[in-house]
Design a protein around this motif. Structure first.
Motif, PDB file in Angstrom:
ATOM      1  N   VAL A  39       0.842  -1.194   0.000  1.00  0.00           N
ATOM      2  CA  VAL A  39       0.000   0.000   0.000  1.00  0.00           C
ATOM      3  C   VAL A  39       0.879   1.245   0.000  1.00  0.00           C
ATOM      4  O   VAL A  39       0.693   2.164  -0.802  1.00  0.00           O
ATOM      5  N   TYR A  40       1.858   1.285   0.897  1.00  0.00           N
ATOM      6  CA  TYR A  40       2.759   2.437   0.970  1.00  0.00           C
ATOM      7  C   TYR A  40       3.539   2.622  -0.327  1.00  0.00           C
ATOM      8  O   TYR A  40       3.738   3.751  -0.787  1.00  0.00           O
ATOM      9  N   ARG A  41       3.996   1.522  -0.914  1.00  0.00           N
ATOM     10  CA  ARG A  41       4.780   1.617  -2.147  1.00  0.00           C
ATOM     11  C   ARG A  41       3.998   2.380  -3.216  1.00  0.00           C
ATOM     12  O   ARG A  41       4.528   3.270  -3.882  1.00  0.00           O
ATOM     13  N   GLY A  42       2.714   2.037  -3.349  1.00  0.00           N
ATOM     14  CA  GLY A  42       1.880   2.728  -4.333  1.00  0.00           C
ATOM     15  C   GLY A  42       1.699   4.200  -4.006  1.00  0.00           C
ATOM     16  O   GLY A  42       1.760   5.062  -4.887  1.00  0.00           O
ATOM     17  N   LEU A  43       1.486   4.496  -2.737  1.00  0.00           N
ATOM     18  CA  LEU A  43       1.277   5.883  -2.319  1.00  0.00           C
ATOM     19  C   LEU A  43       2.561   6.709  -2.391  1.00  0.00           C
ATOM     20  O   LEU A  43       2.532   7.892  -2.736  1.00  0.00           O
ATOM     21  N   LEU A  44       3.682   6.091  -2.050  1.00  0.00           N
ATOM     22  CA  LEU A  44       4.952   6.818  -2.003  1.00  0.00           C
ATOM     23  C   LEU A  44       5.578   7.017  -3.384  1.00  0.00           C
ATOM     24  O   LEU A  44       6.486   7.829  -3.543  1.00  0.00           O
ATOM     25  N   ASP A  46       4.353   8.511  -5.880  1.00  0.00           N
ATOM     26  CA  ASP A  46       4.151   9.910  -6.282  1.00  0.00           C
ATOM     27  C   ASP A  46       5.131  10.856  -5.608  1.00  0.00           C
ATOM     28  O   ASP A  46       5.410  11.935  -6.137  1.00  0.00           O
ATOM     29  N   LEU A  47       5.610  10.480  -4.430  1.00  0.00           N
ATOM     30  CA  LEU A  47       6.580  11.316  -3.710  1.00  0.00           C
ATOM     31  C   LEU A  47       8.014  10.930  -4.037  1.00  0.00           C
ATOM     32  O   LEU A  47       8.955  11.574  -3.571  1.00  0.00           O
ATOM     33  N   ASP A  48       8.175   9.856  -4.799  1.00  0.00           N
ATOM     34  CA  ASP A  48       9.482   9.322  -5.150  1.00  0.00           C
ATOM     35  C   ASP A  48      10.308   9.006  -3.895  1.00  0.00           C
ATOM     36  O   ASP A  48      11.480   9.362  -3.787  1.00  0.00           O
ATOM     37  N   LEU A  49       9.639   8.342  -2.932  1.00  0.00           N
ATOM     38  CA  LEU A  49      10.289   7.923  -1.693  1.00  0.00           C
ATOM     39  C   LEU A  49      10.095   6.432  -1.492  1.00  0.00           C
ATOM     40  O   LEU A  49       9.045   5.889  -1.840  1.00  0.00           O
ATOM     41  N   THR A  50      11.089   5.791  -0.888  1.00  0.00           N
ATOM     42  CA  THR A  50      10.896   4.421  -0.416  1.00  0.00           C
ATOM     43  C   THR A  50      10.244   4.513   0.970  1.00  0.00           C
ATOM     44  O   THR A  50      10.203   5.595   1.575  1.00  0.00           O
ATOM     45  N   TYR A  51       9.791   3.383   1.475  1.00  0.00           N
ATOM     46  CA  TYR A  51       9.164   3.381   2.796  1.00  0.00           C
ATOM     47  C   TYR A  51      10.146   3.856   3.870  1.00  0.00           C
ATOM     48  O   TYR A  51       9.808   4.690   4.702  1.00  0.00           O
ATOM     49  N   LEU A  52      11.386   3.359   3.845  1.00  0.00           N
ATOM     50  CA  LEU A  52      12.366   3.790   4.859  1.00  0.00           C
ATOM     51  C   LEU A  52      12.709   5.271   4.718  1.00  0.00           C
ATOM     52  O   LEU A  52      12.892   5.970   5.708  1.00  0.00           O
ATOM     53  N   PRO A 126      -1.464   9.197   5.614  1.00  0.00           N
ATOM     54  CA  PRO A 126      -2.064   8.430   6.711  1.00  0.00           C
ATOM     55  C   PRO A 126      -3.548   8.102   6.487  1.00  0.00           C
ATOM     56  O   PRO A 126      -3.988   6.984   6.754  1.00  0.00           O
ATOM     57  N   SER A 127      -4.303   9.051   5.947  1.00  0.00           N
ATOM     58  CA  SER A 127      -5.733   8.760   5.716  1.00  0.00           C
ATOM     59  C   SER A 127      -5.909   7.765   4.572  1.00  0.00           C
ATOM     60  O   SER A 127      -6.823   6.938   4.609  1.00  0.00           O
ATOM     61  N   CYS A 128      -5.038   7.813   3.575  1.00  0.00           N
ATOM     62  CA  CYS A 128      -5.102   6.832   2.481  1.00  0.00           C
ATOM     63  C   CYS A 128      -4.798   5.424   2.991  1.00  0.00           C
ATOM     64  O   CYS A 128      -5.447   4.452   2.600  1.00  0.00           O
ATOM     65  N   VAL A 129      -3.817   5.321   3.874  1.00  0.00           N
ATOM     66  CA  VAL A 129      -3.471   4.018   4.455  1.00  0.00           C
ATOM     67  C   VAL A 129      -4.615   3.520   5.326  1.00  0.00           C
ATOM     68  O   VAL A 129      -4.997   2.349   5.252  1.00  0.00           O
TER      69      VAL A 129
END
Length: 158
Positions: A39-44, A46-52, A126-129
């Motif tokens: 879930v985070y991978r898809g959301l992040l 757009d921000l070009d960030l990894t989870y870490l 956070p609300s998307c998650v």
């Protein structure tokens, strides 16, 4: 020897195999984290960030100008894991690393203007998650509290 009161399950079904994969809390937590990371991978993306990288940014959005060892402590990471991650964030122009004037052994990590601006783009995460979890906010808070207790107990007994 004190007698244990049998659980309701023992009357309804045979005892589960304690070594069955689906009976392992550790596997349930692990596989849940894999799903959460998807879930985070898809959301992040757009921000070009990894989870870490996102976790590091969360620490810095909370308190800017933090030394590397504090970030390691907050995220339960080793310096060897964090340093390359910080270098990538610095190369992207989101953070800067500077040696402390009072103690050259310490490296202070600070947000750049671009890093601070990224916070407003991340506010909806956070609300998307939570929406992906399909749980009411009270249930999410309760689950988080239970996991914090579990983590504290495991740390105490490790």
């Amino acid at each position: 020897m004190p007698s244990k009161r049998p659980s309701a399950q023992s009357f309804d079904a045979p005892a589960a195999d304690p070594l069955a994969l689906d009976e392992q809390l550790c596997f349930t937590l692990y596989s849940t984290m894999l799903s959460l990371n998807k879930v985070y991978r898809g959301l992040l993306r757009d921000l070009d960030l990894t989870y870490l990288q996102y976790l590091v940014m969360l620490v810095l959005w909370e308190q800017d100008g933090v030394n590397v060892s504090e970030i390691c402590t907050r995220l339960a990471l080793e310096t060897t894991t964090l340093t390359p991650l910080l270098k990538r964030l610095e190369a992207r122009g989101l953070i800067q690393r500077v040696r402390s004037a009072s103690d050259e052994r310490q490296v202070i990590v600070s947000l750049t203007a671009e890093g601070r601006a990224l916070r407003s783009r991340a506010k909806a995460l956070p609300s998307c998650v939570a929406q992906a979890m399909e749980l009411p906010p009270k249930e999410i808070a309760k689950l988080r509290s239970q996991l914090l207790t579990l983590r504290a107990n495991l740390d105490k007994n490790a």
